[in-house]
Motif scaffolding. Structure first.
Motif, PDB file in Angstrom:
ATOM      1  N   ALA A  41       0.842  -1.202   0.000  1.00  0.00           N
ATOM      2  CA  ALA A  41       0.000   0.000   0.000  1.00  0.00           C
ATOM      3  C   ALA A  41       0.877   1.251   0.000  1.00  0.00           C
ATOM      4  CB  ALA A  41      -0.923  -0.005   1.211  1.00  0.00           C
ATOM      5  N   LYS A  42       1.978   1.205   0.714  1.00  0.00           N
ATOM      6  CA  LYS A  42       2.884   2.355   0.762  1.00  0.00           C
ATOM      7  C   LYS A  42       3.485   2.598  -0.617  1.00  0.00           C
ATOM      8  CE  LYS A  42       3.346   4.714   4.360  1.00  0.00           C
ATOM      9  NZ  LYS A  42       2.374   5.804   4.574  1.00  0.00           N
ATOM     10  N   GLU A  44       2.250   1.823  -3.501  1.00  0.00           N
ATOM     11  CA  GLU A  44       1.229   2.406  -4.383  1.00  0.00           C
ATOM     12  C   GLU A  44       1.036   3.890  -4.083  1.00  0.00           C
ATOM     13  OE1 GLU A  44      -2.375   0.068  -4.245  1.00  0.00           O
ATOM     14  OE2 GLU A  44      -1.242  -1.708  -4.866  1.00  0.00           O
ATOM     15  N   TYR A  45       1.150   4.216  -2.811  1.00  0.00           N
ATOM     16  CA  TYR A  45       1.054   5.623  -2.395  1.00  0.00           C
ATOM     17  C   TYR A  45       2.171   6.437  -3.052  1.00  0.00           C
ATOM     18  CZ  TYR A  45       1.307   9.534   0.974  1.00  0.00           C
ATOM     19  OH  TYR A  45       1.366  10.762   1.573  1.00  0.00           O
ATOM     20  N   GLU A  47       3.716   5.736  -5.743  1.00  0.00           N
ATOM     21  CA  GLU A  47       3.520   5.742  -7.200  1.00  0.00           C
ATOM     22  C   GLU A  47       2.416   6.707  -7.639  1.00  0.00           C
ATOM     23  OE1 GLU A  47       3.013   1.614  -8.210  1.00  0.00           O
ATOM     24  OE2 GLU A  47       5.165   1.215  -8.123  1.00  0.00           O
ATOM     25  N   THR A  48       1.507   7.041  -6.722  1.00  0.00           N
ATOM     26  CA  THR A  48       0.477   8.019  -7.058  1.00  0.00           C
ATOM     27  C   THR A  48       1.133   9.306  -7.541  1.00  0.00           C
ATOM     28  OG1 THR A  48      -0.803   7.124  -5.235  1.00  0.00           O
ATOM     29  CG2 THR A  48      -1.595   9.165  -6.196  1.00  0.00           C
ATOM     30  N   ASP A  52       3.290   5.423 -11.940  1.00  0.00           N
ATOM     31  CA  ASP A  52       3.147   3.988 -11.672  1.00  0.00           C
ATOM     32  C   ASP A  52       4.271   3.172 -12.290  1.00  0.00           C
ATOM     33  OD1 ASP A  52       2.306   4.362 -14.224  1.00  0.00           O
ATOM     34  OD2 ASP A  52       0.270   3.599 -13.916  1.00  0.00           O
ATOM     35  N   PHE A  57       6.754  12.686 -12.595  1.00  0.00           N
ATOM     36  CA  PHE A  57       5.509  13.308 -13.072  1.00  0.00           C
ATOM     37  C   PHE A  57       5.670  14.817 -13.019  1.00  0.00           C
ATOM     38  CE2 PHE A  57       1.088  14.783 -12.596  1.00  0.00           C
ATOM     39  CZ  PHE A  57       0.474  14.063 -13.611  1.00  0.00           C
ATOM     40  N   TYR A  58       5.134  15.490 -14.042  1.00  0.00           N
ATOM     41  CA  TYR A  58       5.118  16.944 -14.000  1.00  0.00           C
ATOM     42  C   TYR A  58       3.813  17.417 -13.388  1.00  0.00           C
ATOM     43  CZ  TYR A  58       9.262  17.172 -16.910  1.00  0.00           C
ATOM     44  OH  TYR A  58      10.541  17.071 -17.370  1.00  0.00           O
ATOM     45  N   GLY A  59       3.814  17.671 -12.092  1.00  0.00           N
ATOM     46  CA  GLY A  59       2.666  18.276 -11.443  1.00  0.00           C
ATOM     47  C   GLY A  59       2.894  19.776 -11.414  1.00  0.00           C
ATOM     48  N   TYR A  60       2.254  20.463 -10.464  1.00  0.00           N
ATOM     49  CA  TYR A  60       2.562  21.874 -10.274  1.00  0.00           C
ATOM     50  C   TYR A  60       4.048  21.994  -9.926  1.00  0.00           C
ATOM     51  CZ  TYR A  60       1.929  26.693  -8.865  1.00  0.00           C
ATOM     52  OH  TYR A  60       2.011  28.054  -8.786  1.00  0.00           O
ATOM     53  N   TYR A  61       4.534  21.021  -9.137  1.00  0.00           N
ATOM     54  CA  TYR A  61       5.970  20.881  -8.883  1.00  0.00           C
ATOM     55  C   TYR A  61       6.454  19.635  -9.609  1.00  0.00           C
ATOM     56  CZ  TYR A  61       4.695  24.000  -5.068  1.00  0.00           C
ATOM     57  OH  TYR A  61       4.194  25.049  -4.340  1.00  0.00           O
ATOM     58  N   ILE A  63       7.949  16.159  -9.904  1.00  0.00           N
ATOM     59  CA  ILE A  63       8.084  15.021  -8.993  1.00  0.00           C
ATOM     60  C   ILE A  63       9.130  14.085  -9.601  1.00  0.00           C
ATOM     61  CG2 ILE A  63       6.868  13.174  -7.809  1.00  0.00           C
ATOM     62  CD1 ILE A  63       4.284  14.747  -8.273  1.00  0.00           C
ATOM     63  N   ILE A  90       7.075  18.796   1.079  1.00  0.00           N
ATOM     64  CA  ILE A  90       6.235  17.687   0.659  1.00  0.00           C
ATOM     65  C   ILE A  90       6.780  16.336   1.112  1.00  0.00           C
ATOM     66  CG2 ILE A  90       5.419  16.424  -1.385  1.00  0.00           C
ATOM     67  CD1 ILE A  90       5.058  19.338  -2.591  1.00  0.00           C
ATOM     68  N   SER A  97       6.069   8.974   7.524  1.00  0.00           N
ATOM     69  CA  SER A  97       4.996   7.981   7.612  1.00  0.00           C
ATOM     70  C   SER A  97       5.479   6.594   7.176  1.00  0.00           C
ATOM     71  CB  SER A  97       3.812   8.409   6.739  1.00  0.00           C
ATOM     72  OG  SER A  97       4.059   8.097   5.378  1.00  0.00           O
TER      73      SER A  97
END
Lengths: 216, 255
Positions: A41-42, A44-45, A47-48, A52, A57-61, A63, A90, A97
């Motif tokens: 589960a971690k 997958e978290y 990879e969000t 994946d 990933f190109y988000g607002y920042y 990643i 972030i 966690s």
């Protein structure tokens, strides 16, 4: 100052070389001690956000890519985010966690991924970047990157892979090195990059980023 | 222009044919009456077009706003009326059709593609948008996306005010222990979006809630990474996020 940096960089190359020769740290082999559901589960978290296929990933920042990243480096970063030695708004709470007993499994998972570079522009000159990567910039005491990161930019153990990394992430992390990682990481590796990041101009960072981000 | 009229007329007919529409009393805008949500008192909850039993959208007090208020594109501009028919004359959203004003152009184009190839397959999309896009030329789609993205968005401000603080914390920090991501990292500190990542600030509560629920119901699984993002959200958390975002007024935020 310059002379000190130069000598420092040279001795760090020797140090890194010695470290590379030391043999496996074995951390990737440490299996999950948590229930595998918890680790799964971690992962997958992670990879969000990180994609994946771990491709970034190109988000607002931006990643960063984790695919193919070295296990020793991944574990060092999780430890540093969690202790605050490397601070980002972030990742620091996220790393807290994650139980240290999961580090090995998470690092092994991402290390095994082999996805194509995500691409994206850096505005830099890739040919100049290749030159810096291979030869350094002697007049400003910038060492050749390949000496530590490897000719294919895949890194090894505690030295990170740069190949296929998102160019905007590379520029950010190089330009904020001192503020974000400082010199005091417990494992001492972050300090190895301090003189390099200090001596690179923004345009040179963009150039190296353009070069390595395209490498598979 | 003649073609536009025909399309609108045939859409209206197909809407009427699609099932029981519950026309609201005169709102001034007859198009709005064709396309209004079920009033709370009508006990027809199996009707998919009607939406949830709560009023979805309260038209602004000057509901009779004239079409002339809309800065219509010139004669050679994109056929926005095909869209504003459902999305509201100034594209601020109407009933179950979401606001398009101020949405990211790249995102609008991406969604138009998803309606066209049916990968966005939740009931409202299938019922309304699948028919609206098949004949859309890519150039027209681009022009429409560009046009709507430049219109100033207004916040719907229709969520539950009591949940705003909870929603803000969740939006900004997530809940790493429970594997809930922060939304900031992709949608930005003011929920303004970037590139093909949508602006969320000020979208209507009911639309946001519906979208956040639908991924876990198995719809639109190609919209990565949102199916994964939403799988760890509880119903209360979705309520809080949708409420918080509906009040965010981002007109000042840079685009």
């Amino acid at each position: 100052m310059k002379a000190i940096h130069g000598r420092y960089a040279l001795s760090s190359i020797a140090l890194a070389g010695a470290l590379m020769a030391l043999g496996s740290s074995g951390s990737a082999l440490a299996g999950p001690r948590e229930s595998s559901g918890g680790v799964q589960a971690k992962i997958e978290y992670c990879e969000t956000c990180h994609g994946d296929r771990g491709q970034g990933f190109y988000g607002y920042y931006a990643i960063p890519r984790l695919a193919g990243q070295q296990t020793g480096y991944l574990e060092n970063q999780l430890r540093d985010f969690s202790s605050g030695m490397r601070h980002t708004a972030i990742m620091s709470p996220i790393a807290r966690s994650v139980s240290p007993s999961m580090y090995g499994a998470i690092a092994a998972h991402f290390h095994a991924m082999n996805s194509a570079p995500l691409g994206g522009g850096s505005g830099g000159n890739a040919a100049l970047g290749r030159d810096i990567f291979m030869n350094g910039i002697p007049e400003s005491n910038v060492p050749a990157c390949w000496a530590c990161h490897g000719a294919d930019a895949h890194g090894s153990r505690d030295i990170p892979r740069l190949a296929g990394q998102l160019p905007s992430y590379l520029i950010n992390t190089l330009s904020n090195w001192y503020q974000q990682r400082g010199t005091k990481s417990e494992h001492g590796y972050s300090a190895l990059m301090v003189p390099t990041t200090h001596n690179l101009t923004r345009a040179q960072m963009a150039a190296v980023a353009a070069y390595v981000s395209g490498l598979h | 222009m003649k073609q536009t009229g025909l399309t609108v007329a045939s859409l209206a007919i197909s809407l009427l044919a699609a099932g029981p529409l519950h026309a609201q009393q005169a709102e001034g805008n007859y198009l709005a009456t064709l396309f209004h949500a079920t009033p709370a008192s009508v006990p027809d909850h199996n009707c998919v077009i009607c939406g949830p039993a709560t009023p979805l959208y309260s038209p602004p007090p000057d509901a009779s706003y004239p079409l002339a208020l809309l800065p219509l594109p010139g004669a050679n501009g994109p056929p926005v009326k095909n869209c504003t028919f459902c999305h509201g004359v100034s594209a601020q959203g109407l009933a179950v059709a979401p606001r398009l004003a101020g949405q990211r152009a790249a995102y609008i184009q991406k969604e138009l593609g998803a309606f066209r190839n049916h990968s966005r397959d939740n009931p409202y999309s299938a019922l309304y948008m699948w028919n609206a896009v098949p004949n859309l030329h890519p150039e027209t789609a681009r022009a429409l996306a560009d046009y709507f993205s430049r219109e100033a968005p207004q916040a719907a401000a229709d969520g539950n005010r009591a949940l705003v603080d909870q929603g803000r914390v969740l939006y900004q920090q997530g809940e790493p222990q429970a594997n809930i991501v922060t939304c900031v990292v992709c949608h930005g500190p003011d929920a303004q979006g970037v590139g093909a990542i949508p602006r969320l600030a000020g979208l209507s509560y009911s639309y946001l809630k519906r979208r956040l629920e639908q991924w876990s119901q198995g719809y639109h699984q190609t919209a990565k990474p949102m199916p994964q993002v939403t799988q760890s959200l509880s119903a209360e958390q979705i309520d809080a996020l949708a409420s918080y975002l509906s009040f965010l007024d981002d007109r000042a935020a840079s685009r």
